[in-house]
Design an enzyme around this catalytic site. Structure first.
Site, PDB file in Angstrom:
ATOM      1  N   GLU A 196      74.012  -0.485 -41.664  1.00  0.00           N
ATOM      2  CA  GLU A 196      74.296  -1.144 -40.395  1.00  0.00           C
ATOM      3  C   GLU A 196      75.748  -1.601 -40.331  1.00  0.00           C
ATOM      4  O   GLU A 196      76.499  -1.476 -41.312  1.00  0.00           O
ATOM      5  CB  GLU A 196      73.306  -2.311 -40.206  1.00  0.00           C
ATOM      6  CG  GLU A 196      71.874  -1.789 -40.124  1.00  0.00           C
ATOM      7  CD  GLU A 196      70.824  -2.856 -39.855  1.00  0.00           C
ATOM      8  OE1 GLU A 196      71.127  -4.062 -39.952  1.00  0.00           O
ATOM      9  OE2 GLU A 196      69.681  -2.465 -39.546  1.00  0.00           O
ATOM     10  N   GLU A 210      67.555   8.490 -42.679  1.00  0.00           N
ATOM     11  CA  GLU A 210      67.245   9.934 -42.663  1.00  0.00           C
ATOM     12  C   GLU A 210      68.503  10.753 -42.425  1.00  0.00           C
ATOM     13  O   GLU A 210      68.720  11.799 -43.059  1.00  0.00           O
ATOM     14  CB  GLU A 210      66.225  10.250 -41.565  1.00  0.00           C
ATOM     15  CG  GLU A 210      64.867   9.594 -41.749  1.00  0.00           C
ATOM     16  CD  GLU A 210      64.764   8.236 -41.082  1.00  0.00           C
ATOM     17  OE1 GLU A 210      65.779   7.493 -41.020  1.00  0.00           O
ATOM     18  OE2 GLU A 210      63.668   7.886 -40.618  1.00  0.00           O
ATOM     19  N   CYS A 220      63.109   7.870 -36.186  1.00  0.00           N
ATOM     20  CA  CYS A 220      63.502   7.735 -34.780  1.00  0.00           C
ATOM     21  C   CYS A 220      63.812   9.102 -34.181  1.00  0.00           C
ATOM     22  O   CYS A 220      63.974  10.111 -34.893  1.00  0.00           O
ATOM     23  CB  CYS A 220      64.693   6.796 -34.647  1.00  0.00           C
ATOM     24  SG  CYS A 220      66.286   7.574 -34.980  1.00  0.00           S
ATOM     25  N   CYS A 231      66.984  10.950 -35.409  1.00  0.00           N
ATOM     26  CA  CYS A 231      66.813  11.538 -36.749  1.00  0.00           C
ATOM     27  C   CYS A 231      65.947  12.800 -36.674  1.00  0.00           C
ATOM     28  O   CYS A 231      66.217  13.781 -37.364  1.00  0.00           O
ATOM     29  CB  CYS A 231      66.209  10.525 -37.706  1.00  0.00           C
ATOM     30  SG  CYS A 231      67.378   9.214 -38.133  1.00  0.00           S
TER      31      CYS A 231
HETATM   32  N1  THU Z   1      66.223   3.015 -38.940  1.00  0.00           N
HETATM   33  C1  THU Z   1      66.290   4.042 -39.848  1.00  0.00           C
HETATM   34  O1  THU Z   1      67.036   3.975 -40.829  1.00  0.00           O
HETATM   35  N2  THU Z   1      65.527   5.129 -39.627  1.00  0.00           N
HETATM   36  C2  THU Z   1      64.688   5.293 -38.553  1.00  0.00           C
HETATM   37  O2  THU Z   1      64.181   6.378 -38.333  1.00  0.00           O
HETATM   38  C3  THU Z   1      64.395   4.134 -37.697  1.00  0.00           C
HETATM   39  C4  THU Z   1      65.383   3.039 -37.766  1.00  0.00           C
HETATM   40  C5  THU Z   1      67.071   1.843 -39.160  1.00  0.00           C
HETATM   41  C6  THU Z   1      68.127   1.658 -38.128  1.00  0.00           C
HETATM   42  C7  THU Z   1      68.403   0.189 -38.226  1.00  0.00           C
HETATM   43  O3  THU Z   1      69.307  -0.032 -39.292  1.00  0.00           O
HETATM   44  C8  THU Z   1      67.049  -0.406 -38.621  1.00  0.00           C
HETATM   45  O4  THU Z   1      66.289   0.676 -39.132  1.00  0.00           O
HETATM   46  C9  THU Z   1      66.313  -1.061 -37.480  1.00  0.00           C
HETATM   47  O5  THU Z   1      66.240  -0.210 -36.392  1.00  0.00           O
END
Ligand code: THU
Length: 137
Positions: free
Chosen positions: A47, A58, A87, A90
């Site tokens: 982040e 991913e 998500c 990804c």
């Molecule tokens: N996040 C992922 O790393 N992968 C996903 O497929 C869903 C979301 C992360 C993004 C963000 O840092 C945190 O999870 C909350 O959304």
């Protein structure tokens, strides 16, 4: 993927998740991408104080693998506290390299919450086959 391989991939995602940088969402994610050649590339969400500049676990795993010359993938394991699914962005990035990918989502205890394929997660996807002109590599 054989059960032992699946267990190893989940463990790799669990271990990677320890390195997630998620101070804002407090939702660390670990991913482990298995190449068809048998290598594992891990990824974590990273982040940023400028929120949109962060990246999902991913995609970090895909970008690490591709940047090291790998483009053929067999499976990905994703570990979150509650077994949240990958998500949409990804899914799209993964689809570039084939929708016959096995996708295993587990929680932090290692329990498999979802086992599916990318084809099922992103049906009728837009991919390399959708572009009318052959790609130039
Ligand atoms: N996040 C992922 O790393 N992968 C996903 O497929 C869903 C979301 C992360 C993004 C963000 O840092 C945190 O999870 C909350 O959304």
């Amino acid at each position: 993927m054989k059960p032992e391989m699946q267990a190893q991939l989940i463990r790799a995602a669990q271990a990677a998740r320890q390195h997630a940088y998620a101070p804002y969402s407090r939702y660390p994610v670990g991913a482990a991408l298995l190449t068809r050649s048998g290598k594992i590339y891990t990824g974590v969400n990273v982040e940023n104080a400028a929120f949109p500049s962060g990246m999902c676990a991913e995609r970090v795993a895909v970008f690490k693998a591709v940047s090291e010359g790998e483009q053929a993938f067999a499976a990905i394991a994703v570990v979150t506290e509650n077994g949240g699914a990958p998500c949409g962005a990804c899914r799209q990035v993964l689809a570039e390299f084939g929708t016959d990918l096995e996708v295993v989502v587990a929680d932090t205890s290692g329990k498999v919450v979802l086992k599916t394929t990318l084809e099922a997660l992103l049906p009728a996807s837009f991919g390399p086959q959708s572009l009318p002109r052959p790609e130039v590599r």
